[in-house]
Design an enzyme around this catalytic site. Structure first.
Site, PDB file in Angstrom:
ATOM      1  CB  THR A  96      -0.888   0.036   1.263  1.00 34.38           C
ATOM      2  OG1 THR A  96      -1.658  -1.159   1.310  1.00 34.38           O
ATOM      3  CG2 THR A  96      -1.811   1.248   1.238  1.00 34.38           C
ATOM      4  CE  LYS A 171      -4.952  -1.342   1.805  1.00 31.03           C
ATOM      5  NZ  LYS A 171      -5.667  -2.372   2.537  1.00 31.03           N
ATOM      6  CE  LYS A 246       1.462   2.163   4.726  1.00 29.30           C
ATOM      7  NZ  LYS A 246       1.580   1.066   3.780  1.00 29.30           N
TER       8      LYS A 246
HETATM    9  P1  NAD Z   1       5.482  -5.998   7.560  1.00 27.76           P
HETATM   10  O1  NAD Z   1       6.224  -4.873   8.186  1.00 27.76           O
HETATM   11  O2  NAD Z   1       5.044  -7.145   8.399  1.00 27.76           O
HETATM   12  O3  NAD Z   1       6.349  -6.603   6.338  1.00 27.76           O
HETATM   13  C1  NAD Z   1       7.142  -5.837   5.480  1.00 27.76           C
HETATM   14  C2  NAD Z   1       8.372  -6.665   5.155  1.00 27.76           C
HETATM   15  O4  NAD Z   1       9.174  -5.946   4.216  1.00 27.76           O
HETATM   16  C3  NAD Z   1       9.252  -6.930   6.389  1.00 27.76           C
HETATM   17  O5  NAD Z   1       9.477  -8.303   6.522  1.00 27.76           O
HETATM   18  C4  NAD Z   1      10.521  -6.143   6.076  1.00 27.76           C
HETATM   19  O6  NAD Z   1      11.686  -6.755   6.625  1.00 27.76           O
HETATM   20  C5  NAD Z   1      10.526  -6.160   4.560  1.00 27.76           C
HETATM   21  N1  NAD Z   1      11.354  -5.128   3.957  1.00 27.76           N
HETATM   22  C6  NAD Z   1      11.405  -3.801   4.247  1.00 27.76           C
HETATM   23  N2  NAD Z   1      12.277  -3.178   3.431  1.00 27.76           N
HETATM   24  C7  NAD Z   1      12.766  -4.130   2.601  1.00 27.76           C
HETATM   25  C8  NAD Z   1      13.712  -4.108   1.535  1.00 27.76           C
HETATM   26  N3  NAD Z   1      14.313  -2.967   1.151  1.00 27.76           N
HETATM   27  N4  NAD Z   1      13.982  -5.257   0.896  1.00 27.76           N
HETATM   28  C9  NAD Z   1      13.367  -6.416   1.269  1.00 27.76           C
HETATM   29  N5  NAD Z   1      12.483  -6.518   2.273  1.00 27.76           N
HETATM   30  C10 NAD Z   1      12.186  -5.368   2.931  1.00 27.76           C
HETATM   31  O7  NAD Z   1       4.257  -5.347   6.798  1.00 27.76           O
HETATM   32  P2  NAD Z   1       2.893  -6.083   6.314  1.00 27.76           P
HETATM   33  O8  NAD Z   1       1.902  -6.002   7.408  1.00 27.76           O
HETATM   34  O9  NAD Z   1       3.246  -7.372   5.685  1.00 27.76           O
HETATM   35  O10 NAD Z   1       2.423  -5.018   5.203  1.00 27.76           O
HETATM   36  C11 NAD Z   1       3.049  -4.922   3.922  1.00 27.76           C
HETATM   37  C12 NAD Z   1       2.211  -3.989   3.071  1.00 27.76           C
HETATM   38  O11 NAD Z   1       0.878  -4.501   2.974  1.00 27.76           O
HETATM   39  C13 NAD Z   1       2.099  -2.569   3.642  1.00 27.76           C
HETATM   40  O12 NAD Z   1       2.144  -1.644   2.604  1.00 27.76           O
HETATM   41  C14 NAD Z   1       0.726  -2.589   4.313  1.00 27.76           C
HETATM   42  O13 NAD Z   1       0.159  -1.296   4.379  1.00 27.76           O
HETATM   43  C15 NAD Z   1      -0.043  -3.515   3.401  1.00 27.76           C
HETATM   44  N6  NAD Z   1      -1.174  -4.226   4.024  1.00 27.76           N
HETATM   45  C16 NAD Z   1      -1.041  -4.841   5.235  1.00 27.76           C
HETATM   46  C17 NAD Z   1      -2.134  -5.507   5.794  1.00 27.76           C
HETATM   47  C18 NAD Z   1      -2.045  -6.196   7.143  1.00 27.76           C
HETATM   48  O14 NAD Z   1      -3.110  -6.584   7.683  1.00 27.76           O
HETATM   49  N7  NAD Z   1      -0.857  -6.383   7.710  1.00 27.76           N
HETATM   50  C19 NAD Z   1      -3.353  -5.541   5.108  1.00 27.76           C
HETATM   51  C20 NAD Z   1      -3.450  -4.938   3.859  1.00 27.76           C
HETATM   52  C21 NAD Z   1      -2.343  -4.277   3.327  1.00 27.76           C
END
Ligand code: NAD
Length: 295
Positions: A96, A171, A246
């Site tokens: 997102t 979104k 965010k």
């Molecule tokens: P999270 O923080 O659990 O996972 C993000 C991952 O990205 C982490 O494992 C981190 O180590 C990795 N990362 C960061 N920088 C990196 C890089 N340069 N190279 C490789 N890996 C890297 O976040 P999440 O909850 O999985 O959310 C991810 C996305 O999905 C976000 O944009 C969030 O807004 C969206 N989202 C999350 C949910 C939810 O319920 N968690 C629902 C819908 C959308």
């Protein structure tokens, strides 16, 4: 079945990879967290040494990263993934992020002969694990048509919202509404407690009445009524306060740019900002009920 590179194995990316593997795809993964990589490898993925290494020989790249800055850096910084892909590869960003970055990345991809869509998701960690996510996609008909069968391995409802960036537009509107609804449900359950009305009774009634919504029926912020909701696990995320903040900030930037009126969105942003500033960024966003009820 496709050869897929997947970058970002967090709360969402981890279970999404598991579903791609179950569907028979071959998935090469990278995350800056070694622990996240080894979990995915335990589930049948192969580990790449870097984000760029996932792109070597990949037909499809999928990213699931925190925010726009991470996406930009992985795609187009020095040694960016877009330069490492072969012409004709398909790129799907499920993170997102802000609409301008999403559009820019698609332009960058097209300059390199790639097809690309923005494809953020809704459905939470439960939906990611169950393979029932909703995908909202922006991009050309051709890119969407190629992405759809891949996304079907991870989701149930796959929508083509429009041109580049339209998925992120959908979104940001969705999460603006979700944040406000979570606050509304929190206020209702907080008031019920003061009125000595049992939370389960309010849930039984309201979940079949006019205030029914996902924040209540799938993600209830009080422990008890929905056993799988983070409230039953001391608000372990899930979807963190930091991520919701965010997204609310993205909604407010978009509202300012377009002149949309979002007074409750502005208030929701202030509430989540204040709660995050108290050191609660890592809790699930449904913990906002603690801030609202003063617990
Ligand atoms: P999270 O923080 O659990 O996972 C993000 C991952 O990205 C982490 O494992 C981190 O180590 C990795 N990362 C960061 N920088 C990196 C890089 N340069 N190279 C490789 N890996 C890297 O976040 P999440 O909850 O999985 O959310 C991810 C996305 O999905 C976000 O944009 C969030 O807004 C969206 N989202 C999350 C949910 C939810 O319920 N968690 C629902 C819908 C959308």
């Amino acid at each position: 079945m496709a050869k897929i590179g997947f970058i970002g194995l967090g709360n969402m990316g981890g279970p999404m990879v598991a579903n791609l593997i179950s569907a028979g795809h071959s998935v090469s993964v990278f995350d800056i967290s070694a622990e996240a990589v080894s979990r995915a490898v335990g589930g049948g993925a192969s580990a790449a040494d870097s984000a760029v290494a996932t792109a070597v020989g990949a037909e499809v790249i999928i990213t699931m990263l925190p925010a726009g800055a991470h996406v930009r850096s992985v795609y187009v910084a020095d040694d960016g993934v877009l330069d490492a892909l072969e012409k004709g590869a398909l790129v799907i960003d499920c993170s997102t992020i802000d609409v301008p970055t999403a559009r820019d990345m698609i332009v960058e991809g097209e300059k390199r002969g790639l097809e690309m869509i923005d494809a953020p998701v809704s459905g939470g960690v439960g939906g990611a694990a169950a393979g029932t996510l909703t995908f909202m996609c922006g991009g050309t008909d051709s890119a969407f048509g190629r992405a759809e069968p891949i996304l079907q391995a991870m989701g149930k409802n796959i929508f083509h919202a429009g041109a580049a960036g339209a998925g992120q537009s959908a979104k940001v509107c969705n999460n603006l509404m979700l944040a406000i609804q979570m606050i509304a449900v929190s206020e209702g359950f907080g008031l019920a407690e003061k009125l000595d009305l049992d939370a389960q009774k309010l849930f039984d009634i309201a979940s079949t009445a006019t205030s029914q919504c996902w924040a209540m029926t799938s993600y209830c912020p009080v422990p008890g009524p929905v056993p799988t909701s983070p409230a039953n696990n001391d608000y372990a995320a899930g979807f963190t306060v930091a991520m919701m903040l965010k997204d609310l900030k993205l909604s407010q930037e978009a509202a300012t740019t377009t002149g949309a009126n979002t007074p409750l969105g502005a208030q929701a942003t202030e509430l989540f900002d204040a709660y995050a500033a108290l050191g609660n960024e890592g809790l699930d966003f449904s913990a906002i009920i603690r801030h609202i009820t003063g617990r």
